[in-house]
Motif scaffolding. Structure first.
Motif, PDB file in Angstrom:
ATOM      1  N   VAL A 408       0.910  -1.178  -0.378  1.00 59.77           N
ATOM      2  CA  VAL A 408      -0.134  -0.092   0.016  1.00 59.77           C
ATOM      3  C   VAL A 408       0.677   1.369   0.391  1.00 59.77           C
ATOM      4  O   VAL A 408       1.707   1.517   0.848  1.00 59.77           O
ATOM      5  N   GLU A 410       1.099   5.256   0.534  1.00 57.87           N
ATOM      6  CA  GLU A 410       0.299   6.405   1.345  1.00 57.87           C
ATOM      7  C   GLU A 410      -0.564   7.485   0.470  1.00 57.87           C
ATOM      8  O   GLU A 410      -1.404   7.566   0.691  1.00 57.87           O
ATOM      9  N   CYS A 413      -4.336   5.865   0.293  1.00 55.27           N
ATOM     10  CA  CYS A 413      -5.444   5.317   1.621  1.00 55.27           C
ATOM     11  C   CYS A 413      -6.778   6.604   0.853  1.00 55.27           C
ATOM     12  O   CYS A 413      -7.154   6.638   1.537  1.00 55.27           O
ATOM     13  N   GLU A 414      -6.214   7.893   0.041  1.00 61.38           N
ATOM     14  CA  GLU A 414      -7.561   8.107  -0.375  1.00 61.38           C
ATOM     15  C   GLU A 414      -8.499   7.783  -1.847  1.00 61.38           C
ATOM     16  O   GLU A 414      -9.584   8.622  -2.304  1.00 61.38           O
ATOM     17  N   MET A 487      -9.559   0.532   5.286  1.00 56.61           N
ATOM     18  CA  MET A 487      -8.008   1.185   4.819  1.00 56.61           C
ATOM     19  C   MET A 487      -8.043   2.033   6.092  1.00 56.61           C
ATOM     20  O   MET A 487      -6.455   2.318   6.673  1.00 56.61           O
ATOM     21  N   GLU A 488      -8.649   2.302   6.946  1.00 58.40           N
ATOM     22  CA  GLU A 488      -8.253   3.474   8.028  1.00 58.40           C
ATOM     23  C   GLU A 488      -8.076   2.474   8.862  1.00 58.40           C
ATOM     24  O   GLU A 488      -6.930   2.466   9.923  1.00 58.40           O
ATOM     25  N   THR A 491      -4.074   2.560   7.433  1.00 52.05           N
ATOM     26  CA  THR A 491      -3.463   4.083   8.443  1.00 52.05           C
ATOM     27  C   THR A 491      -3.114   3.960   9.222  1.00 52.05           C
ATOM     28  O   THR A 491      -2.287   4.928   9.714  1.00 52.05           O
TER      29      THR A 491
END
Length: 540
Positions: A408, A410, A413-414, A487-488, A491
């Motif tokens: 993944v 960074e 993540c969006e 995804m939360e 992160t």
């Protein structure tokens, strides 16, 4: 067949110490356990004496035998009637007969009247066709057989022979009827055949009805047919010109690599192996307790494709082969449902246009039916409709990773809301100071931990050994095939996710990104379809 369920007693009984100390005497829970163990010992001794007085020459049942047989019977009850019976242990202790057979010995003969319930402790047995010339199924330890002729008071429906040296426990017909009397009063014999996925071997059961009703039950539990009405499914079943359920013998080829894909194959029961370039890449075992395995939706959605893998029967398998032409013929009678199917096919073509090379290389793992079942077990997608699941899957991005690589970025993540591990394992290592309390970390990790066992979603949390020199411990969180990771959660991880093995991931887009991707790719597909013939498109 045995299911994975909870049995009242799964481990060996503990020996009772007659001289208990004062502290144990005051422990009510321990007293109750001791009373239960004493009761079991009394029952076992009494039943042994009774059988000896009656001249019974069968082998003595040991405690391990009783516990193992009880677990098998309890699992059988749970899988057939939905609940266990607290009397099973006592019944086995009093009335169970331990018998042994040598390989090739006959255990049950077709049409004989003597019957009862047989619990297989060790070894394997073969279930034979009506003429005894072919093996229909092979049962191993933990399975139960003989219940049909016993419960429905008919002659034995199929011959059973020992495929190896066999040890089993037998309950007489009278005792078996007493054991099941509260459970099967309203169940007819065809219902039982359907529930257990048995194929009829004689005239005691209307084989055509069994095949049709088994097919009806099978289609109803497949996501692809969730939007179909019962009328449509019945019309489809009645359109078959031959027996709808085909028995593939052990070792036979169901689908051959590079053969044209024109049919959907639905494995109802049995074990299959999926091979690519003569290498086994996946093995799948379908039992009465498991949903069918579907291969391959690609045959219905895209014309002109060939199978990238060989599907071979490792045991005798029950399979429904559904031709695309037959599906289209039924859908043409129901225009509103034809629109739904066309939408599914459109989404599939769009996804295939974007990442067809990954589909072809990983066909064994990319059955939408299986991916949908993975998503449904996640709380994030449990309430999604079939159409929503198709859109979620087909708009996702498939990505392959080598062992040890990060999975993944960074910036992703969006873009994505979650990740589905399709194949392989993903690992996250969290380093922490062992001197500090870590209860909060455990609680937080526990919120995303699900467990993976065969066809269930799982995340396994393994505590690493403490390094006494550095005073640091490692918590390893392994995400196996079938796991959905939001995804939360990703992160918040202190260390990045890495591929623990070579793996294939489906990255699921956020809702606002799905429509953009769909529209963009659809424009590409429309442009391509105008520029190329259908044959050229199918080569993508």
């Amino acid at each position: 067949m045995a299911v994975t369920g909870n049995s009242p007693r799964k481990s060996k009984a503990k020996h009772i110490d007659k001289e208990t100390n004062d502290e144990a005497a005051n422990d009510t829970d321990n007293d109750n356990e001791d009373d239960q163990e004493q009761h079991h010992e009394f029952i076992k001794n009494k039943s042994h004496a009774t059988r000896k007085e009656n001249g019974d020459t069968s082998l003595d049942l040991l405690e391990d035998d009783i516990v193992s047989a009880e677990e098998s019977v309890q699992n059988f009850l749970i899988s057939t009637v939905g609940k266990s019976n607290s009397k099973v242990y006592d019944i086995l202790s009093k009335h169970g007969q331990k018998l042994t057979f040598r390989s090739h010995d006959s255990i049950l003969k077709r049409d004989e009247s003597e019957n009862g319930l047989f619990i297989l402790l060790a070894g394997k047995v073969n279930v034979l066709t009506s003429d005894g010339s072919e093996v229909m199924n092979t049962l191993d330890a933990g399975n139960v057989f003989g219940e049909i002729s016993t419960l429905f008071d008919i002659p034995v429906t199929a011959a059973i022979t020992a495929a190896s040296d066999v040890t089993l426990v037998k309950l007489s017909k009278q005792i078996t009827v007493e054991l099941f009397e509260d459970f099967v009063q309203d169940l007819d014999i065809i219902d039982w055949f359907i529930q257990r996925k048995y194929l009829p071997t004689g005239s005691d059961v209307d084989s055509s009805r069994v095949y049709r009703r088994l097919a009806l039950k099978t289609f109803k539990c497949i996501n692809l047919f969730q939007t179909w009405t019962e009328e449509m499914i019945k019309k489809l079943i009645l359109s078959f010109e031959h027996n709808i359920v085909i028995l593939y013998p052990k070792g036979s080829i169901i689908v051959l690599e590079k053969d044209p894909l024109t049919s959907l194959y639905i494995v109802i029961s049995g074990e299959i192996e999926i091979k690519q370039d003569s290498r086994i890449i996946r093995q799948i075992y379908v039992t009465a307790e498991k949903d069918p395995f579907v291969y391959t939706e690609l045959a219905l959605m895209v014309d002109g494709k060939t199978s990238p893998v060989t599907v071979k029967a490792s045991t005798n398998c029950q399979v429904i082969q559904l031709n695309k032409e037959l599906v289209i013929k039924i859908l043409e009678c129901f225009p509103e449902h034809m629109e739904t199917f066309s939408e599914q096919a459109r989404l599939f073509r769009i996804s295939f246009q974007r990442q067809g090379h990954i589909y072809l290389m990983n066909e064994a793992y990319l059955q939408i039916e299986m991916l949908s079942s993975y998503l449904r077990q996640s709380p994030f997608y449990a309430s999604s409709t079939v159409q929503q699941l198709w859109r979620i899957i087909l708009n996702g991005d498939l990505q392959e990773f080598e062992e040890g690589s990060g999975v993944v970025l960074e910036v992703e993540c969006e873009k994505y809301e979650s990740i589905l591990v399709v194949h392989g394992e993903v690992l996250q290592i969290h380093k922490c100071d062992s001197t500090e309390p870590d209860s909060d970390d455990d609680d937080e990790a526990g919120q995303s931990n699900i467990t993976h066992d065969s066809d269930k979603v799982v995340v396994v949390l393994e505590a690493g050994e403490k390094d006494s020199e550095q005073d640091v411990s490692n918590d390893k969180q392994t995400f196996s095939a079938g796991t959905v990771i939001d995804m939360e959660t990703i992160t918040k991880m202190s260390e990045p996710l890495k591929a623990n093995t070579a793996c294939l991931l489906l990255k699921i887009r956020k809702c606002e990104n799905v429509n953009k991707t769909d529209a963009h790719t659809e424009n590409k597909v429309n442009t391509a379809e105008k520029a190329m013939s259908d044959d050229a498109l199918n080569m993508v």
